[in-house]
Design a protein around this motif. Structure first.
Motif, PDB file in Angstrom:
ATOM      1  N   ASP A 136      32.530  53.442  32.458  1.00 39.61           N
ATOM      2  CA  ASP A 136      33.695  53.585  31.583  1.00 39.61           C
ATOM      3  C   ASP A 136      35.025  53.662  32.322  1.00 39.61           C
ATOM      4  N   TYR A 137      34.991  53.650  33.656  1.00 42.64           N
ATOM      5  CA  TYR A 137      36.234  53.844  34.400  1.00 42.64           C
ATOM      6  C   TYR A 137      36.341  52.868  35.560  1.00 42.64           C
ATOM      7  N   GLY A 138      37.307  51.941  35.451  1.00 44.03           N
ATOM      8  CA  GLY A 138      37.583  50.990  36.508  1.00 44.03           C
ATOM      9  C   GLY A 138      38.907  51.315  37.151  1.00 44.03           C
ATOM     10  N   SER A 139      39.993  50.817  36.556  1.00 46.12           N
ATOM     11  CA  SER A 139      41.321  51.133  37.084  1.00 46.12           C
ATOM     12  C   SER A 139      41.583  52.638  37.047  1.00 46.12           C
ATOM     13  N   ASP A 140      41.100  53.296  36.018  1.00 43.61           N
ATOM     14  CA  ASP A 140      41.315  54.737  35.856  1.00 43.61           C
ATOM     15  C   ASP A 140      40.170  55.516  36.486  1.00 43.61           C
ATOM     16  N   ALA A 141      39.887  55.198  37.748  1.00 43.48           N
ATOM     17  CA  ALA A 141      38.739  55.827  38.405  1.00 43.48           C
ATOM     18  C   ALA A 141      38.925  57.313  38.638  1.00 43.48           C
ATOM     19  N   SER A 142      40.165  57.813  38.534  1.00 46.02           N
ATOM     20  CA  SER A 142      40.385  59.245  38.714  1.00 46.02           C
ATOM     21  C   SER A 142      39.753  60.063  37.593  1.00 46.02           C
ATOM     22  N   SER A 143      39.339  59.398  36.518  1.00 43.30           N
ATOM     23  CA  SER A 143      38.709  60.093  35.393  1.00 43.30           C
ATOM     24  C   SER A 143      37.187  60.098  35.485  1.00 43.30           C
ATOM     25  N   LEU A 144      36.655  59.790  36.649  1.00 40.17           N
ATOM     26  CA  LEU A 144      35.200  59.672  36.783  1.00 40.17           C
ATOM     27  C   LEU A 144      34.470  60.910  36.257  1.00 40.17           C
TER      28      LEU A 144
END
Length: 423
Positions: A136-144
């Motif tokens: 569910d997280y590509g560019s927004d990887a900080s939300s892992l």
């Protein structure tokens, strides 16, 4: 000399860098080029070539000690380009293993961890992968969402990762997870035989088909304390500084919006810089193939190279390549001097991949019907470039990173919509 080095840019390299380039080129053309189309078609990895790549002594790149070569960043970039010139999948395999996996251990690991893992990894006797991106997280990887919970003697990891290159056969998996106590991102070394770990190959890719990207599932995977990297501990406040590095794709990006430490900056910079050199190598290989093909193939009683339209396309391709090399070389020098900012490397990666797309598209046109056959390299290169255009920052995300740097205004998140009265 390659026909694509029209401006003799090889002169910019030191004798050592030139020698390493020729060593890698000879190996790739002799050992790898004859077999890669077959493996690309089957979407299988040619494990028997790993010892040949290991014998080149390039894994570990700029890392000094622990059996690693400790070469210049320019030499490392040239190696990435030369491998990609013959096969982009092979280049991606090395970059994931070396510029992500090994470099993270080198910078964030303890001395004991470096002594334990790096020597074998440098010889490709063991293989690393790098797990950040999630379904569910590509560019927004900080939300892992993958979690790490402290227990006696170690940690329990729970979660999923996606698009992880090398993951289906890697011996050491570098996994990023959120510490449930501190809410910060920690990094763990997970062994391939760890109970609860499952890696499944992603099928039906149109590019980099040799790269074994996987979906990783971690179900109560225990990692001992000695396999947590002590140098990666912080989670950056994303409302203060935001690095939304795109991570969708076969390589899966790198350290994103959660640390301002030197560790993260080094891995980030080296990884994106190396990826910027892959399209350079791909474009060189396509041009060299087209140049040879057009001089050999005849139509209407003359070589295809004799026609104005084909010459115009060749010149456009060649001009692109000269400019791409110069940008890549300059980025290496900025890196050496400590002046390579996130914006500069992002602009370089975005622009180079864009020009490489144009170059490979022209090459595909020049070969006509043969341009869609993997036998002639160009079709495979044309497809392989597409995931590279996406990973380590999509073109759009990279332009926003550069845009933020030159304007001082971040534009990654949508502007909040104002509640306005209909009156």
């Amino acid at each position: 000399m390659s026909t694509s080095d029209y401006y003799q840019l090889d002169d910019l390299l030191t004798p050592e860098e030139q020698g390493l380039r020729m060593k890698v080129r000879e190996c790739m053309e002799k050992e790898i080029a004859p077999i890669m189309a077959k493996y690309w078609e089957k979407a299988e990895f040619p494990f028997h070539v790993v010892p040949k790549l290991g014998a080149l002594g390039i894994a570990g790149g700029t890392i000094k000690g622990y059996g690693c070569p400790g070469v210049s960043i320019t030499a490392n970039a040239i190696c990435a380009a030369e491998i990609a010139r013959v096969d982009a999948s092979c280049s991606t395999f090395i970059l994931v293993h070396s510029s992500l996996g090994m470099l993270t251990i080198s910078i964030g690991g303890s001395e004991a961890q470096k002594q334990k893992y790096l020597p074998s990894l440098s010889q490709l006797k063991t293989i690393a992968c790098w797990g950040l991106t999630e379904p569910d997280y590509g560019s927004d990887a900080s939300s892992l969402k993958t979690t790490a919970t402290k227990v006696d003697g170690g940690w329990i990891l729970e979660g999923q990762k996606r698009w992880i290159g090398n993951s289906t056969f890697a011996d050491v998996l570098v996994i990023f997870a959120r510490n449930t106590t501190t809410n910060q991102i920690n990094t763990f070394l997970v062994m391939k035989d760890a109970p609860g770990l499952q890696a499944t190959k992603i099928e039906n890719k149109i590019g980099l088909r040799i790269v074994q990207n996987g979906d990783i599932v971690l179900k109560r995977v225990f990692v001992p304390d000695e396999d947590r990297l002590p140098g990666i501990n912080s989670f950056q406040d994303t409302n203060k500084v935001h690095y939304p590095w795109e991570t969708d794709g076969p390589i899966l990006g790198f350290l994103v919006a959660y640390s301002l430490t030197a560790l993260c900056k080094q891995v980030l910079a080296a990884s994106r810089l190396m990826v910027a050199w892959q399209p350079i190598g791909i474009s060189m290989g396509v041009y060299d193939m087209c140049h040879r093909y057009l001089k050999e193939r005849k139509q209407f009683g003359a070589p295809l190279a004799a026609f104005q339209l084909t010459q115009q396309k060749l010149v456009c391709m060649l001009g692109n390549i000269q400019a791409m090399i110069l940008v890549g070389w300059r980025l290496c020098k900025l890196y050496d001097s400590g002046k390579m900012t996130p914006g500069r490397v992002s602009l370089g990666k975005a622009w180079i991949t864009s020009k490489a797309r144009e170059t490979t598209s022209l090459g595909r046109e020049l070969l006509g019907g043969n341009g869609i056959l993997t036998d002639f390299l160009v079709a495979k290169a044309f497809c392989d470039l597409e995931p590279i255009y996406t990973y380590e920052g999509t073109y759009d995300i990279n332009t926003l990173v550069a845009g933020r740097e030159i304007t001082g205004i971040a534009s990654f998140k949508p502007a909040p919509s104002a509640q306005r009265s209909r009156l």
